[in-house]
Design a protein around this motif. Structure first.
Motif, short mmCIF file in Angstrom:
data_model
loop_
_atom_site.label_atom_id
_atom_site.label_comp_id
_atom_site.label_asym_id
_atom_site.label_seq_id
_atom_site.Cartn_x
_atom_site.Cartn_y
_atom_site.Cartn_z
N GLU A 1 -60.90 -20.98 -70.46
CA GLU A 1 -61.38 -20.14 -71.59
C GLU A 1 -62.02 -18.86 -71.09
O GLU A 1 -61.90 -17.81 -71.69
N ARG A 2 -62.75 -18.99 -69.95
CA ARG A 2 -63.45 -17.80 -69.45
C ARG A 2 -62.60 -16.98 -68.50
O ARG A 2 -63.09 -16.00 -67.91
N GLY A 3 -61.37 -17.41 -68.27
CA GLY A 3 -60.48 -16.67 -67.37
C GLY A 3 -60.91 -16.73 -65.91
O GLY A 3 -60.68 -15.79 -65.15
N ILE A 4 -61.55 -17.82 -65.54
CA ILE A 4 -62.01 -17.96 -64.14
C ILE A 4 -61.01 -18.83 -63.39
O ILE A 4 -60.70 -19.94 -63.83
N ASP A 5 -60.55 -18.31 -62.26
CA ASP A 5 -59.51 -19.03 -61.53
C ASP A 5 -60.12 -20.06 -60.57
O ASP A 5 -60.09 -21.25 -60.84
N ARG A 6 -60.71 -19.59 -59.47
CA ARG A 6 -61.21 -20.55 -58.47
C ARG A 6 -62.73 -20.48 -58.37
O ARG A 6 -63.33 -19.42 -58.48
N VAL A 7 -63.32 -21.64 -58.15
CA VAL A 7 -64.79 -21.71 -58.11
C VAL A 7 -65.26 -22.49 -56.89
O VAL A 7 -64.50 -23.23 -56.27
N VAL A 8 -66.54 -22.31 -56.60
CA VAL A 8 -67.24 -23.23 -55.70
C VAL A 8 -67.88 -24.24 -56.63
O VAL A 8 -68.61 -23.88 -57.56
#
Ligand code: MLT
Length: 250
Positions: A66-73
């Motif tokens: 939804e937030r358009g965030i691809d990769r995270v820690v």
């Protein structure tokens, strides 16, 4: 370049347990600290009878989409760690670093499972405040409980305010989680394991085993911290996360 840092809270908590990280790490990362399904004051989301760790993981993946965030820690504490492992197993392409705090990879034994089902019943019968009162001595270090009473009170109040349905569903979801000890050997991304020297809920040996299983992982034992090591010793916790974040490539 700042990484997105997704903080996953434990049981029976909500996002406010990460307040000192959201504040302390805001220069270092884009911090995302959501409430898990049903948790958080005034949360009206539908919660099924049982919430497997994988369902929370899917919710979190939807949130990133939804937030358009691809990769995270990913950083999960305790139950949040169980969810972080489920997330990494389901969506490995979305994770560039893993922080497992005060958690374990093993499944529950029969006694612990039984206790989870009792807690689920208790949530409706005697109410969540009774559960919160019983859990607080195991959540925080003795020093926090004795010398920083307002902090202990805030944590107890936060736990006490959670919805019965959310608490019961999470307890039963934890009871059915799989053992991921062997799976840990497949983890090939930078990993930091954090625990507290006074964590009575997660034995030190469980953190050492995870550290051994994940090649190249780091282990940070925070002296004097209990189960909520991020609340007991926020400066040390944040510093460990900060050091880890700079090592991670995009
Ligand atoms: C938590 O802090 O999330 C719980 O204590 C985890 C558990 O009960 O296994």
């Amino acid at each position: 370049m700042k990484h997105h840092l997704l903080l996953i809270h434990g049981f029976p908590h909500d996002h406010t347990v990460w307040d000192l990280q959201a504040m302390g790490l805001r220069e270092d990362a884009h911090v995302i600290a959501p409430d898990l399904r049903g948790f958080g004051i005034g949360n009206k989301e539908y919660v099924p009878e049982v919430m497997p760790m994988e369902t929370y993981a899917r919710d979190l993946k939807d949130l990133l989409d939804e937030r358009g965030i691809d990769r995270v820690v990913l950083c999960g504490l305790s139950m949040g760690g169980y969810i972080a492992m489920a997330f990494l197993e389901l969506f490995p392409e979305r994770v560039k670093g893993l922080i497992l705090a005060n958690t374990k990879a093993t499944a529950d034994d029969e006694g612990t499972k039984e206790n989870r089902y009792k807690i689920a019943e208790q949530a409706f019968e005697t109410g969540v405040p009774v559960i919160a009162r019983a859990m607080i001595p195991k959540m925080l270090s003795e020093r926090t409980r004795k010398e920083r009473e307002p902090i202990a009170n805030t944590i107890e109040r936060m736990m006490a305010q959670q919805k019965e349905e959310a608490v019961a569903a999470a307890a039963q979801g934890m009871a059915i989680r799989p053992d991921r000890s062997d799976w840990l050997k497949n983890v090939r991304i930078p990993t930091l394991i954090i625990t507290g020297s006074e964590d009575e809920l997660m034995d030190m040996s469980t953190s050492k085993e995870m550290h051994k299983a994940i090649e190249g992982s780091d282990l940070e034992v925070i002296d004097g911290a209990g189960h909520l090591s991020n609340v007991d010793e926020p400066d040390q916790f944040n510093e460990a996360v900060r050091r880890f974040l700079v090592e991670i490539e995009d």
